[in-house]
Enzyme design. Structure first.
Site, PDB file in Angstrom:
ATOM      1  N   GLY A   1     119.016  43.003  52.015  1.00  0.00           N
ATOM      2  CA  GLY A   1     118.973  42.448  50.664  1.00  0.00           C
ATOM      3  C   GLY A   1     120.142  42.959  49.860  1.00  0.00           C
ATOM      4  O   GLY A   1     121.190  43.303  50.409  1.00  0.00           O
ATOM      5  N   SER A   2     119.947  43.035  48.551  1.00  0.00           N
ATOM      6  CA  SER A   2     121.054  43.388  47.667  1.00  0.00           C
ATOM      7  C   SER A   2     121.346  44.896  47.709  1.00  0.00           C
ATOM      8  O   SER A   2     120.466  45.710  48.011  1.00  0.00           O
ATOM      9  CB  SER A   2     120.695  42.980  46.241  1.00  0.00           C
TER      10      SER A   2
ATOM     11  N   LYS B   1     107.279  42.270  54.644  1.00  0.00           N
ATOM     12  CA  LYS B   1     107.202  41.797  53.246  1.00  0.00           C
ATOM     13  C   LYS B   1     108.389  40.839  53.072  1.00  0.00           C
ATOM     14  O   LYS B   1     109.516  41.256  52.854  1.00  0.00           O
ATOM     15  CB  LYS B   1     107.319  42.981  52.290  1.00  0.00           C
TER      16      LYS B   1
ATOM     17  N   GLU C   1     120.906  46.641  55.420  1.00  0.00           N
ATOM     18  CA  GLU C   1     121.913  45.579  55.574  1.00  0.00           C
ATOM     19  C   GLU C   1     122.088  44.970  54.202  1.00  0.00           C
ATOM     20  O   GLU C   1     121.187  44.280  53.711  1.00  0.00           O
ATOM     21  CB  GLU C   1     121.408  44.488  56.540  1.00  0.00           C
TER      22      GLU C   1
ATOM     23  N   VAL D   1     119.024  47.046  45.252  1.00  0.00           N
ATOM     24  CA  VAL D   1     117.686  47.413  45.757  1.00  0.00           C
ATOM     25  C   VAL D   1     117.830  48.366  46.949  1.00  0.00           C
ATOM     26  O   VAL D   1     117.078  49.336  47.087  1.00  0.00           O
ATOM     27  CB  VAL D   1     116.875  46.152  46.132  1.00  0.00           C
ATOM     28  N   GLY D   2     118.831  48.127  47.787  1.00  0.00           N
ATOM     29  CA  GLY D   2     119.064  48.999  48.948  1.00  0.00           C
ATOM     30  C   GLY D   2     119.272  50.443  48.529  1.00  0.00           C
ATOM     31  O   GLY D   2     118.742  51.380  49.136  1.00  0.00           O
TER      32      GLY D   2
ATOM     33  N   GLU E   1     129.903  40.487  44.407  1.00  0.00           N
ATOM     34  CA  GLU E   1     129.252  39.450  45.211  1.00  0.00           C
ATOM     35  C   GLU E   1     128.657  38.392  44.274  1.00  0.00           C
ATOM     36  O   GLU E   1     127.798  38.703  43.450  1.00  0.00           O
ATOM     37  CB  GLU E   1     128.155  40.079  46.067  1.00  0.00           C
TER      38      GLU E   1
ATOM     39  N   CYS F   1     125.271  36.420  53.494  1.00  0.00           N
ATOM     40  CA  CYS F   1     125.885  37.737  53.313  1.00  0.00           C
ATOM     41  C   CYS F   1     127.278  37.735  53.918  1.00  0.00           C
ATOM     42  O   CYS F   1     128.123  38.539  53.549  1.00  0.00           O
ATOM     43  CB  CYS F   1     125.015  38.808  53.946  1.00  0.00           C
TER      44      CYS F   1
HETATM   45  P1  NAD Z   1     116.959  41.364  46.949  1.00  0.00           P
HETATM   46  O1  NAD Z   1     117.485  42.750  47.148  1.00  0.00           O
HETATM   47  O2  NAD Z   1     116.690  40.910  45.580  1.00  0.00           O
HETATM   48  O3  NAD Z   1     115.580  41.187  47.749  1.00  0.00           O
HETATM   49  C1  NAD Z   1     115.464  41.439  49.124  1.00  0.00           C
HETATM   50  C2  NAD Z   1     114.020  41.804  49.441  1.00  0.00           C
HETATM   51  O4  NAD Z   1     113.716  43.042  48.807  1.00  0.00           O
HETATM   52  C3  NAD Z   1     112.986  40.798  48.935  1.00  0.00           C
HETATM   53  O5  NAD Z   1     111.943  40.699  49.867  1.00  0.00           O
HETATM   54  C4  NAD Z   1     112.490  41.447  47.657  1.00  0.00           C
HETATM   55  O6  NAD Z   1     111.193  41.059  47.292  1.00  0.00           O
HETATM   56  C5  NAD Z   1     112.524  42.913  48.031  1.00  0.00           C
HETATM   57  N1  NAD Z   1     112.609  43.844  46.901  1.00  0.00           N
HETATM   58  C6  NAD Z   1     113.159  43.622  45.686  1.00  0.00           C
HETATM   59  N2  NAD Z   1     113.017  44.733  44.908  1.00  0.00           N
HETATM   60  C7  NAD Z   1     112.397  45.662  45.663  1.00  0.00           C
HETATM   61  C8  NAD Z   1     111.999  47.011  45.443  1.00  0.00           C
HETATM   62  N3  NAD Z   1     112.207  47.629  44.277  1.00  0.00           N
HETATM   63  N4  NAD Z   1     111.400  47.689  46.457  1.00  0.00           N
HETATM   64  C9  NAD Z   1     111.196  47.098  47.660  1.00  0.00           C
HETATM   65  N5  NAD Z   1     111.534  45.819  47.915  1.00  0.00           N
HETATM   66  C10 NAD Z   1     112.144  45.105  46.943  1.00  0.00           C
HETATM   67  O7  NAD Z   1     117.995  40.411  47.711  1.00  0.00           O
HETATM   68  P2  NAD Z   1     117.940  38.824  47.839  1.00  0.00           P
HETATM   69  O8  NAD Z   1     118.397  38.228  46.557  1.00  0.00           O
HETATM   70  O9  NAD Z   1     116.648  38.390  48.406  1.00  0.00           O
HETATM   71  O10 NAD Z   1     119.051  38.590  48.958  1.00  0.00           O
HETATM   72  C11 NAD Z   1     120.399  38.454  48.684  1.00  0.00           C
HETATM   73  C12 NAD Z   1     121.143  39.717  49.058  1.00  0.00           C
HETATM   74  O11 NAD Z   1     120.887  40.053  50.415  1.00  0.00           O
HETATM   75  C13 NAD Z   1     122.647  39.559  48.958  1.00  0.00           C
HETATM   76  O12 NAD Z   1     123.182  40.716  48.391  1.00  0.00           O
HETATM   77  C14 NAD Z   1     123.084  39.430  50.418  1.00  0.00           C
HETATM   78  O13 NAD Z   1     124.411  39.813  50.680  1.00  0.00           O
HETATM   79  C15 NAD Z   1     122.109  40.326  51.091  1.00  0.00           C
HETATM   80  N6  NAD Z   1     121.996  39.991  52.513  1.00  0.00           N
HETATM   81  C16 NAD Z   1     122.529  40.863  53.407  1.00  0.00           C
HETATM   82  C17 NAD Z   1     122.485  40.571  54.761  1.00  0.00           C
HETATM   83  C18 NAD Z   1     123.071  41.524  55.766  1.00  0.00           C
HETATM   84  O14 NAD Z   1     122.693  41.452  56.912  1.00  0.00           O
HETATM   85  N7  NAD Z   1     123.963  42.420  55.389  1.00  0.00           N
HETATM   86  C19 NAD Z   1     121.875  39.391  55.191  1.00  0.00           C
HETATM   87  C20 NAD Z   1     121.339  38.515  54.240  1.00  0.00           C
HETATM   88  C21 NAD Z   1     121.392  38.839  52.899  1.00  0.00           C
END
Ligand code: NAD
Length: 493
Positions: A226-227, A173, A248, A230-231, A383, A282
């Site tokens: 991701g963020s 996804k 991550e 959400v994580g 962040e 990130c």
């Molecule tokens: P995000 O958490 O908004 O979204 C990431 C993914 O999760 C997207 O595909 C989104 O559609 C999905 N998502 C959102 N809500 C969800 C839910 N309730 N259930 C399941 N899936 C859901 O993050 P973003 O804005 O896309 O990315 C930016 C963030 O990612 C920053 O915090 C950045 O630091 C982090 N990031 C971390 C790494 C790492 O390896 N540590 C790498 C790249 C980005």
């Protein structure tokens, strides 16, 4: 153009027929396409395909699975420029960087292709005579891969290649801001020979498609980048349902510049770390911790160069910094600039929307530098995910390390110094998953573990060989060829 989901080797609309738009963040008038806004029914369909494919894919020898990845690597090389252009158009970073993003995917394909001939387990002496003991890795099952938009190809490859190499099947996804790169990627995997159902793609919004996928009872493992917000939500669901989950998450990375550093090198590193990918990595440098003896020299040089950064659409080869990903991201950056000012930090340059000429139609923001930042200010703690650098002055090495560690995150870190003693102490004392000596916070290589400590994740490491601990289950196997009942811990005592 209308794009579709990829399930069981077929391109399908969402069951509801609903779609969402994907637009170029540098030019809002540029509509890239419409993508399926998927929901639980689409996830069910993808799950049925992934489960069916798992029954046969897990039995394909790992070296043979690796050969398919090798072919995928060759095809990614062939389509590198096309993929880079798709990425730049949909997420904004400049072409040099999207070519780098695709290159990371290529490296990941070849690394994992080769690992198909290893995937080592252990053999070990047994404590009883005529008995053989070993441990082997096996696949986990159907994996949910949920990815962000800032590395639209590299991050999916980091998850997907090791996952399928280990015999798992997957449902990807991708982020709703970068669905086209993912669509082209799965098409290329099919061309490489990945059988139907092994890789399935479900587009859609996080709260709908993403949440339905995470919550599907047959998902065995969730791999999420991701963020942190959400994580956390995903982890709590997985915790309650006893599912494997690898996270991550965010970062608040810092670069230290000591008074004994090669300043030219350190300044170049800081600019690249802070403003590369418009600060949306990130691993981006969002804090610069500088010794007071060199602070004004460093900030003067940084400001002069930041003001010369060419801002514009990434498809133009002369541009150095593209737009932010969307309106919400730009609003967030502007909000943090206000917060920084209110907190008493001094705005040295930037701090405003950039809307000159054609840029008026995109989400551009100036390269921004604050100094007089204190380690506990919000702009030094939270962040921002944009082109904002906070400069913190320190008076000693100990103070520098303490300031660097003074954050809830722990992804990447860097120190510029010519003192080998300080370098080794930094390697030991910095709380982060990645530490660079005399290099910027960005630029990880795919054969080393990638991930962070504290709120950056939950202890896993992608890439390297550590990623196989995410995507495999260990099994301990004992073969007793003594022909009699032997009782471990009993017969020997
Ligand atoms: P995000 O958490 O908004 O979204 C990431 C993914 O999760 C997207 O595909 C989104 O559609 C999905 N998502 C959102 N809500 C969800 C839910 N309730 N259930 C399941 N899936 C859901 O993050 P973003 O804005 O896309 O990315 C930016 C963030 O990612 C920053 O915090 C950045 O630091 C982090 N990031 C971390 C790494 C790492 O390896 N540590 C790498 C790249 C980005």
């Amino acid at each position: 153009m209308a794009f579709k989901n990829f399930i069981d080797g077929q391109w399908l609309d969402s069951e509801s027929g609903k779609t969402f738009e994907n637009r170029n963040p540098a030019r809002q008038g540029d509509l890239i396409g419409r993508f399926p806004a998927s929901g639980p029914k689409d996830v069910d369909r993808a799950m049925a395909a992934a489960k069916k494919a798992f029954a046969t894919w897990r039995l394909v020898p790992a070296p043979k699975r690796g050969e398919i990845l090798y072919r995928a690597g060759e095809l990614l090389k062939k389509y590198k420029e096309e993929l880079a252009r798709i990425e730049t158009r949909e997420m904004g970073k400049v072409l040099k960087e999207t070519r780098g993003d695709v290159q990371e995917g290529i490296d990941c394909a070849f690394l994992n292709g080769g690992e198909g001939r290893r995937l080592f387990g252990e053999t070990t002496p047994a404590e009883l005579p005529n008995k053989f003991a070993m441990s082997v890795r096996g696949p986990v099952g159907v994996c949910a891969l949920i990815t962000p938009w800032n590395f639209p190809l590299a991050i999916p490859t980091w998850k997907l290649f090791p996952a399928i190499l280990c015999g798992n099947t997957v449902i990807l996804k991708p982020a709703e801001d970068t669905p086209q790169t993912a669509a082209r990627f799965v098409e290329i995997l099919s061309e490489a020979g990945v059988p139907p159902g092994v890789v399935n793609l479900v587009h859609g919004r996080g709260e709908e498609a993403g949440a339905a996928l995470v919550r599907h009872p047959d998902v065995q493992l969730v791999s999420f980048t991701g963020s942190a917000a959400v994580g956390r939500e995903i982890a709590s669901w997985c915790g309650q349902n006893l599912k494997r989950v690898s996270l991550e998450l965010g970062g608040k990375n810092a670069q230290i510049i000591m008074e004994d550093a090669d300043l030219e090198l350190a300044i170049e590193g800081a600019l690249w770390g802070a403003f590369g990918t418009t600060g949306q990595r990130c691993t981006a440098t969002s804090r610069l911790i500088v010794h007071r003896d060199v602070a004004s020299k460093v900030t003067d040089a940084l400001v002069a160069r930041a003001e010369k950064i060419r801002i514009g659409e990434g498809l133009d080869e002369s541009v150095e910094m593209g737009p932010l990903i969307n309106q919400a991201a730009r609003d967030k950056v502007a909000r943090y600039v206000d917060i920084g000012k209110q907190e008493g930090a001094r705005l040295l340059t930037g701090g405003a929307i950039y809307n000159e000429g054609a840029c008026a139609d995109g989400y551009f923001f100036q390269a921004t530098i604050f100094d007089q930042v204190k380690p506990n200010m919000r702009i030094a703690q939270e962040e921002i995910f944009g082109p904002v650098l906070s400069v913190i002055e320190i008076a000693s090495f100990e103070e520098a390390i303490a300031a660097l560690n003074n954050t809830k995150y722990g992804l990447s870190s860097s120190i510029y110094t010519s003192d080998v003693t300080r370098a080794f102490r930094a390697m030991r004392d910095i709380e982060a998953g990645i530490t660079y000596i005399n290099g910027p916070t960005i630029g990880a290589e795919v054969h080393l573990p990638f991930g962070g400590v504290k709120d950056t994740g939950n202890g896993h490491r992608e890439a390297g060989t550590t990623v196989y601990d995410i995507f495999t289950e260990w099994k301990a196997i004992y073969v007793d060829y003594s022909g009699k009942l032997q009782k471990a811990q009993i017969d020997n005592n």
